[in-house]
Design an enzyme around this catalytic site. Sequence first.
Site, mmCIF file in Angstrom:
data_model
loop_
_atom_site.group_PDB
_atom_site.id
_atom_site.type_symbol
_atom_site.label_atom_id
_atom_site.label_comp_id
_atom_site.label_asym_id
_atom_site.label_seq_id
_atom_site.Cartn_x
_atom_site.Cartn_y
_atom_site.Cartn_z
ATOM 1 N N VAL A 1 0.888 -1.157 0.000
ATOM 2 C CA VAL A 1 0.000 0.000 0.000
ATOM 3 C C VAL A 1 0.926 1.206 0.000
ATOM 4 O O VAL A 1 1.664 1.435 0.965
ATOM 5 C CB VAL A 1 -0.921 0.034 1.231
ATOM 6 C CG1 VAL A 1 -1.847 1.247 1.156
ATOM 7 C CG2 VAL A 1 -1.733 -1.250 1.342
ATOM 8 N N GLU A 2 0.923 1.948 -1.082
ATOM 9 C CA GLU A 2 1.833 3.085 -1.218
ATOM 10 C C GLU A 2 1.063 4.377 -1.014
ATOM 11 O O GLU A 2 0.002 4.590 -1.597
ATOM 12 C CB GLU A 2 2.485 3.049 -2.601
ATOM 13 C CG GLU A 2 3.168 1.708 -2.877
ATOM 14 C CD GLU A 2 4.214 1.803 -3.948
ATOM 15 O OE1 GLU A 2 5.087 2.680 -3.856
ATOM 16 O OE2 GLU A 2 4.155 0.984 -4.876
ATOM 17 N N GLY A 3 1.620 5.227 -0.169
ATOM 18 C CA GLY A 3 0.936 6.447 0.196
ATOM 19 C C GLY A 3 0.201 6.280 1.502
ATOM 20 O O GLY A 3 -1.031 6.236 1.553
ATOM 21 N N ASN B 1 -5.478 7.245 2.097
ATOM 22 C CA ASN B 1 -5.536 6.294 0.993
ATOM 23 C C ASN B 1 -6.676 5.305 1.256
ATOM 24 O O ASN B 1 -6.677 4.614 2.275
ATOM 25 C CB ASN B 1 -4.194 5.549 0.902
ATOM 26 C CG ASN B 1 -4.077 4.691 -0.328
ATOM 27 O OD1 ASN B 1 -5.045 4.099 -0.776
ATOM 28 N ND2 ASN B 1 -2.876 4.600 -0.870
ATOM 29 N N GLU C 1 10.309 2.250 -8.626
ATOM 30 C CA GLU C 1 8.976 2.794 -8.410
ATOM 31 C C GLU C 1 8.125 2.730 -9.674
ATOM 32 O O GLU C 1 6.954 2.353 -9.622
ATOM 33 C CB GLU C 1 9.065 4.252 -7.939
ATOM 34 C CG GLU C 1 7.730 4.863 -7.552
ATOM 35 C CD GLU C 1 7.152 4.241 -6.285
ATOM 36 O OE1 GLU C 1 5.909 4.141 -6.203
ATOM 37 O OE2 GLU C 1 7.927 3.830 -5.401
#
Length: 502
Positions: free
Chosen positions: A77-79, A93, A190
């Site tokens: 889970v990015e952010g 998010n 990324e």
Amino acid sequence: MKPKPSVEIVQYTAPARVGGPKVIIIGAGMSGISAGQRLSDAGISDFMILEATDRIGGRIHKTEFAGMNVEMGANWVEGVNIDPADDKINKVNPIWTMVHDELKLNTSLSNYDHLASNTYMEEGGLYDEGFVQKTINRADEVQKYGDRLSSNEKYGDITVMAMQRFHDHLPYGPTKPVDMVIDYYTNDYEFAEPPRVTSLQSTHPLPTFADFGDNVCFVADQQGFESVVHHVARQYLETDASTGDIVDPRLLLNKVVKKIKYTTDGVVVKTEDGWLYEADYVMVSVSIGVLQSNLIRFKPHLPHWKNMAMYQFDMAVYTKIFLKFPSKFWPDGPGTEFFLYASSRRGYFPVWQHLENEYPGSNILLVTVTDDESRRIEQQTDEETKAEAMEVLRKMFPNEDVPEATDILVPRWWSDRFFRGSFSNWPIGVDRYEYDLIRAPVGRVYFPGEHTSERYNGYVHGAYLAGKDSADILIECVKKGENQNECVDAGTLKYDVPGKYE
């Protein structure tokens, strides 16, 4: 050989007491499932979801490896904002809300702060920490410069590499092993593609981190990250009360769509098993890689402006290779989870992660490759890939007795005709005009997907939000009631005007 049916059968399956128009959703990944939820919430329940594989989840997919479940696709889970005192972040998010608060999946905060003390020479041994830290500091300085340059609209869009050159940083691209691996970690790790093709304006600053927070959390739960997709699906699809399995007749698996015929009156979708499905609208929630392939044919062909917009985008390939060992030979403990291999060959087994924090006692290493290396590896045997990885590890740890890996898992997203890659990467020059084109409907054909997310393409939350956005466009059209055809015509003609693609 199974005989072909003498006649094609027209079928539309829907539960009783439904209302509104008929909608077919192609693809049961996060975006397709999210679109279905939004339609259902709006009272449009006469829909069908056709999924090519035998599961839902798309590029979020767990699989059994060495006695446990690991993620072949999306893993982080990015952010995520873990600092409640950070008043610069006022959004959460939505995927993190589901993962952390609703499903309570096991996650681990990924900490990359110690890469300077965990960067290995090509022939073995660690680089001096201070030397690597200077390279990292320089890369961070250039990234911040890129943020400032990107915000200045008078310059227009350029590649990340052009920005690096503009800042007198590695004018010919990184050439030394340490420079290359830090540049790879900063960019390719990324975006899954190198700085020479990646857009500056769409990545600096990166909206995901600017909006939601700088942290990334690794999902390491035996339910799998895909349980998030199931969680969304269960909000509106019928499930078995005892098992929790989705049993809704509107979800059909192993249905490979090969043709979409659309007119101003409706759509007909044909699958490889010879069935025809009729509806008022269709939502094509497949990857940009599939849209660029010949898996699905449109009749009539999609207009020139749509194809030109789609073919500008890249479908990047991001490959996480898992290796299981009989015993541990790498450093562990705080500050050792991530380590780099500085090869003279850019992108060659560069970023490593031990999974002791996520799966204690598992003796599993994860190494990430992307782009051309991913495509090369997909075309060789797993044994060949394992031999290459073992050679790298034995170079990195020359004084250790490195045992042979007992198991290897190599995902092949690029070779899979139902995906053709891992996620989209916006190239240079894609502006708001192209964004409108990439997500714009063509008559009664709608296009959700992470690649249509203006701010979050390439991410799970981007797919989730894009599905809802595309459904909202369809819902607004449906609300016109008797003027639906007018809405459809306007939706097409709006973009069919002289411009850069006409």
